[in-house]
Scaffold this active site. Sequence first.
Site, PDB file in Angstrom:
ATOM      1  N   GLU A 291      -8.451  -1.271  15.407  1.00 42.45           N
ATOM      2  CA  GLU A 291      -9.206  -2.080  14.445  1.00 42.45           C
ATOM      3  C   GLU A 291      -8.273  -3.126  13.844  1.00 42.45           C
ATOM      4  O   GLU A 291      -7.237  -2.794  13.269  1.00 42.45           O
ATOM      5  CB  GLU A 291      -9.769  -1.181  13.343  1.00 42.45           C
TER       6      GLU A 291
ATOM      7  N   ARG B 224       0.837  -1.197   0.000  1.00 39.85           N
ATOM      8  CA  ARG B 224       0.000   0.000   0.000  1.00 39.85           C
ATOM      9  C   ARG B 224       0.876   1.253   0.000  1.00 39.85           C
ATOM     10  O   ARG B 224       1.667   1.455   0.915  1.00 39.85           O
ATOM     11  CB  ARG B 224      -0.941  -0.009   1.215  1.00 39.85           C
TER      12      ARG B 224
ATOM     13  N   ARG C 157       0.564   2.226  13.368  1.00 39.50           N
ATOM     14  CA  ARG C 157      -0.146   0.993  13.020  1.00 39.50           C
ATOM     15  C   ARG C 157      -0.304   0.779  11.518  1.00 39.50           C
ATOM     16  O   ARG C 157      -1.151   0.019  11.085  1.00 39.50           O
ATOM     17  CB  ARG C 157      -1.511   0.952  13.706  1.00 39.50           C
ATOM     18  N   HIS C 158       0.515   1.458  10.703  1.00 36.89           N
ATOM     19  CA  HIS C 158       0.447   1.290   9.249  1.00 36.89           C
ATOM     20  C   HIS C 158       1.821   0.921   8.680  1.00 36.89           C
ATOM     21  O   HIS C 158       2.849   1.438   9.126  1.00 36.89           O
ATOM     22  CB  HIS C 158      -0.043   2.575   8.566  1.00 36.89           C
TER      23      HIS C 158
ATOM     24  N   GLU D 273       0.405   4.282   0.654  1.00 34.80           N
ATOM     25  CA  GLU D 273      -0.090   5.421   1.430  1.00 34.80           C
ATOM     26  C   GLU D 273       1.081   6.012   2.210  1.00 34.80           C
ATOM     27  O   GLU D 273       1.811   5.275   2.877  1.00 34.80           O
ATOM     28  CB  GLU D 273      -1.188   4.964   2.395  1.00 34.80           C
TER      29      GLU D 273
ATOM     30  N   ARG E 243      -0.391  -6.200  12.284  1.00 35.49           N
ATOM     31  CA  ARG E 243      -1.239  -5.455  13.210  1.00 35.49           C
ATOM     32  C   ARG E 243      -1.866  -6.384  14.243  1.00 35.49           C
ATOM     33  O   ARG E 243      -2.007  -6.031  15.410  1.00 35.49           O
ATOM     34  CB  ARG E 243      -2.322  -4.675  12.476  1.00 35.49           C
TER      35      ARG E 243
ATOM     36  N   SER F 255     -11.531  -5.938   9.060  1.00 35.77           N
ATOM     37  CA  SER F 255     -12.619  -5.295   8.350  1.00 35.77           C
ATOM     38  C   SER F 255     -13.206  -6.343   7.405  1.00 35.77           C
ATOM     39  O   SER F 255     -12.469  -7.091   6.758  1.00 35.77           O
ATOM     40  CB  SER F 255     -12.122  -4.093   7.556  1.00 35.77           C
TER      41      SER F 255
END
Length: 599
Positions: free
Chosen positions: A356, A206, A214-215, A208, A407, A359
């Site tokens: 979280e 990813r 947490r990423h 981002e 995570r 998902s």
Amino acid sequence: MERTLARELSNCVGKDVTVRGWMNNTRAFGKLMFLIVRDRSGFIQIVVEDKEDAKKLEALQPGTILTVTGKVAEGQGHTEIHHPKILIENPIREVPPIEYYKPELHNDLEFILDHRPIALRNRQIAAVFRIQAEIAHAYRLYMHDTVRATEYFSPNMVGASSEGGAEFFNVDYFGYTATLAQSSQLYKQIMVGVNERVFALMPFFRAEPSQTSRHLSEGKQLEFEMGFFQDWKELLDVQEGCIKFILQYLHRHAKAEIEMLGGKIISAPADVPFPRLTFAEAQQLYFDRTGIDERQEPDLSPAAERELCAWSAEKFGTDLVFVIDWLTEKRPFYAFPMENNPKLTNTFDLLCAGTEITSGGQRRHTFDSMIEGINLKGMNPAHFEDYLSIFKYGMPPHGGFGMGLERLTMTLLKLKNIREASLFPSDPKRIAGNRIKAHIFFGGENIRNEIVRQLRQHKIEFDHQIHEATPTSQDSARIRGTKMEEGVKSLIVRGKNSKKNYQFNIPSQLKLDMKAVQELVGEKCEFEEPAVILERFGLQLGSIPPFGHLLNMDTYFDEEVPKEERAAFNCGLTTESVVMKMKDLITLVQPKFGKFSKI
């Protein structure tokens, strides 16, 4: 003689054995030396009485490869080897860059990551990844044996994304543009059309530019998808059963590793169901408990996620809570709209200890419904021909979920940063653990220009002042028309061992507490020489801005700094300053925080 492992010694008392491994450390005790050898199963204590052997070992460093033969005896609460014959197979004389052989590392995470290949030998860090391996194994066992799902293996490199390239890594594929897969969503839905129930452990990528705790830019995703359910909430049952199975498995098979980490692991009693809240109920509960009103927001804030998990722990004794029925606007185009309220979807998040971790939900499963979902998101159905083909030829009601392995590991073990749960983390600053060589700005004018450019790029309001030179903080406050407390004083220090530079920012009326600095970075520090700062960064004392990342330095803000609404600082030159909102400065710099100032 056949090799014996550390974990087998308790069954060999009174017998001669041969062990092999790395020298971890030595301890002198009177006339004796205690040699600690590490192998893949644990640590072995060897009592060395021979002075010549002790002398040879004293000259060696941790990592030396040894073969030791001796008799196993009972020590104080453990077994040990007496009367050893020591063979030095590979002597190491270079001092390791990080003291991995100690029970616990107190270094800053960035320093640990800079020396990751060696730091992984530390017993606590190694325990994290042994537990992570057990998590992945337990997941496979549960999915294969209990859910009766079939494992699949999807491609990691796919055709150029039709959803835009901002969050995708593009690669050259024989002259064509391909992307690294963000998930295997398409492929697991394809495989539902084959095997009904499927699972995978696949990489994700990813792009981002997120640097949160947490990423990651690369990780592993635990995927699951199933068809032919009677009720979409059967997905929640599978998810809950999976988490509880993993935890029970860890308590059976990773007990020693959990104890090595201080016994820190989340609570999820087998007989306590995870509570289930609708998104609206979750927002209302957060408001009722805190008075903070986010009931009109389309998503849950991190603070709300933490509060909901705290509520679950207090009321039910479990650290996990489901939030279901999310808004359509916050879910992907393939999320199944609720039949009696299309503004909501049959989807869920699983929150664990404030984070979280999952998902998922039901997917649209007819061709017409998929076309509708794509159009509602403003995308072109023509770009989804391969994906849409499976719906032309029959898909059952189906759904699934995904969990990030790193995570999940971080959350279950209550770690502070996801990079602690990634062997070789990739993020905007690193590739496979290695620092990306930064574009370092040199000289006051270049740094000033870059700060102003970034402020304008992000449309941040600021006041750029040109004034006479300000040799002191008092002079700066007077000339800028600001309070002393609003001034941000930027100081550069040097680690005595690593020689690494760090930037510490404190309110201009306070002083730097070097003892607190040492505790924060894990080594003694001293102020960098002014001549070195000028040579290395092209900056004079008093001109240094609180933008250490532009100089490729770890940047720390004292906890007192954000207490002011405004921030004032020299922007690379002693004759120029910037005054701006403090919250904008923190957003732009993304510093680490700590308490290291004193009066």
